[in-house]
Design an enzyme around this catalytic site. Structure first.
Site, PDB file in Angstrom:
ATOM      1  N   ALA A  56       0.818  -1.213   0.000  1.00  0.00           N
ATOM      2  CA  ALA A  56       0.000   0.000   0.000  1.00  0.00           C
ATOM      3  C   ALA A  56       0.858   1.271   0.000  1.00  0.00           C
ATOM      4  O   ALA A  56       0.439   2.302  -0.532  1.00  0.00           O
ATOM      5  CB  ALA A  56      -0.928  -0.004   1.210  1.00  0.00           C
ATOM      6  N   PHE A  57       2.029   1.173   0.579  1.00  0.00           N
ATOM      7  CA  PHE A  57       2.921   2.330   0.625  1.00  0.00           C
ATOM      8  C   PHE A  57       3.286   2.807  -0.781  1.00  0.00           C
ATOM      9  O   PHE A  57       3.549   4.007  -0.989  1.00  0.00           O
ATOM     10  CB  PHE A  57       4.195   1.951   1.393  1.00  0.00           C
ATOM     11  N   ALA A  78      -4.680  -3.548   1.335  1.00  0.00           N
ATOM     12  CA  ALA A  78      -5.187  -4.038   2.623  1.00  0.00           C
ATOM     13  C   ALA A  78      -4.074  -3.882   3.647  1.00  0.00           C
ATOM     14  O   ALA A  78      -3.055  -4.568   3.571  1.00  0.00           O
ATOM     15  CB  ALA A  78      -5.609  -5.495   2.509  1.00  0.00           C
ATOM     16  N   ILE A  80      -3.309  -4.303   7.475  1.00  0.00           N
ATOM     17  CA  ILE A  80      -3.892  -5.009   8.616  1.00  0.00           C
ATOM     18  C   ILE A  80      -2.987  -4.817   9.824  1.00  0.00           C
ATOM     19  O   ILE A  80      -1.773  -5.077   9.749  1.00  0.00           O
ATOM     20  CB  ILE A  80      -4.087  -6.506   8.264  1.00  0.00           C
ATOM     21  N   HIS A  86       4.035  -0.586  12.348  1.00  0.00           N
ATOM     22  CA  HIS A  86       4.212  -0.344  10.922  1.00  0.00           C
ATOM     23  C   HIS A  86       2.882   0.047  10.276  1.00  0.00           C
ATOM     24  O   HIS A  86       2.840   0.849   9.352  1.00  0.00           O
ATOM     25  CB  HIS A  86       4.756  -1.627  10.275  1.00  0.00           C
TER      26      HIS A  86
HETATM   27  N1  INI Z   1       1.744  -3.197   3.057  1.00  0.00           N
HETATM   28  C1  INI Z   1       0.411  -3.423   2.918  1.00  0.00           C
HETATM   29  O1  INI Z   1      -0.121  -3.195   1.824  1.00  0.00           O
HETATM   30  N2  INI Z   1      -0.322  -3.881   3.971  1.00  0.00           N
HETATM   31  C2  INI Z   1       0.241  -4.123   5.201  1.00  0.00           C
HETATM   32  O2  INI Z   1      -0.500  -4.558   6.125  1.00  0.00           O
HETATM   33  C3  INI Z   1       1.622  -3.881   5.374  1.00  0.00           C
HETATM   34  N3  INI Z   1       2.240  -4.136   6.659  1.00  0.00           N
HETATM   35  O3  INI Z   1       1.524  -4.470   7.619  1.00  0.00           O
HETATM   36  O4  INI Z   1       3.424  -4.000   6.804  1.00  0.00           O
HETATM   37  C4  INI Z   1       2.370  -3.425   4.257  1.00  0.00           C
HETATM   38  N4  INI Z   1       3.688  -3.190   4.347  1.00  0.00           N
HETATM   39  C5  INI Z   1       4.535  -3.029   3.180  1.00  0.00           C
HETATM   40  C6  INI Z   1       4.577  -1.590   2.668  1.00  0.00           C
HETATM   41  O5  INI Z   1       3.369  -1.266   2.010  1.00  0.00           O
HETATM   42  C7  INI Z   1       5.705  -1.388   1.650  1.00  0.00           C
HETATM   43  O6  INI Z   1       5.517  -2.233   0.557  1.00  0.00           O
HETATM   44  C8  INI Z   1       7.090  -1.665   2.250  1.00  0.00           C
HETATM   45  O7  INI Z   1       7.284  -0.936   3.453  1.00  0.00           O
HETATM   46  C9  INI Z   1       8.221  -1.270   1.241  1.00  0.00           C
HETATM   47  O8  INI Z   1       8.137   0.120   0.903  1.00  0.00           O
END
Ligand code: INI
Length: 157
Positions: A56-57, A78, A80, A86
């Site tokens: 999602a980031f 999603a 969660i 985080h």
């Molecule tokens: N990314 C998600 O889409 N959902 C999550 O619940 C999640 N958690 O919990 O860590 C998550 N982390 C990854 C983030 O989106 C990045 O892809 C990562 O930090 C690399 O930039």
């Protein structure tokens, strides 16, 4: 659909959409994607393309790169909570980033990112007891896209 689901203006004729989907929690996001694609089909969208990102980031950056090429974007993910702080960083960055891209580019982005405490809560909103937020996000994108092309039958100023 859930009881909270609004009545949608479902005319997507002549409109093209990007659907940006995160692979993180793909068991959920694939269901959101199915819901979004169903909504676009029901509403008669001209076209749609799917773009996958890691999490999602990454949704805001991908949306920024796609904004000029589509009438609207549907961002699906999603986040969660589980046991990690985080969650707050990822969920906040996704929400604020997508809103910023929307306002900076003028291309509407529907926020189809679930932010839940548990996997079960996410399942309930991805085609379960609480409807499908991917479907809802696609209908939102259609309605907001009409602000850009009102002459084709949508929002009037
Ligand atoms: N990314 C998600 O889409 N959902 C999550 O619940 C999640 N958690 O919990 O860590 C998550 N982390 C990854 C983030 O989106 C990045 O892809 C990562 O930090 C690399 O930039």
């Amino acid at each position: 659909m859930s009881a909270e689901t609004p009545q949608w203006k479902a005319d997507a004729k002549g409109l093209s959409f990007a659907i940006v989907v995160s692979r993180f929690n793909s068991g959920i996001t694939e269901k959101l994607l199915s819901g979004a694609q169903e909504a676009l089909a029901v509403a008669g969208a001209k076209s749609s393309r799917v773009f996958w990102v890691p999490g999602a980031f990454e949704l805001p950056f991908a949306s920024l790169k796609l904004a000029k090429a589509f009438d609207a974007i549907i961002a699906l993910g999603a986040v969660i909570r589980g046991e990690t702080p985080h969650f707050d960083f990822v969920a906040g960055a996704a929400a604020q980033g997508l809103q910023r891209v929307t306002l900076d580019t003028g291309t509407p982005i529907a926020f189809g990112v679930l932010t839940t405490n548990t996997f079960a809560e996410a399942e309930a909103r991805a085609g379960g007891a609480h409807g499908n937020r991917g479907y809802d996000a696609a209908m939102t994108a259609i309605e907001m896209a009409r602000f850009r092309k009102p002459s084709r039958g949508g929002a009037k100023s």
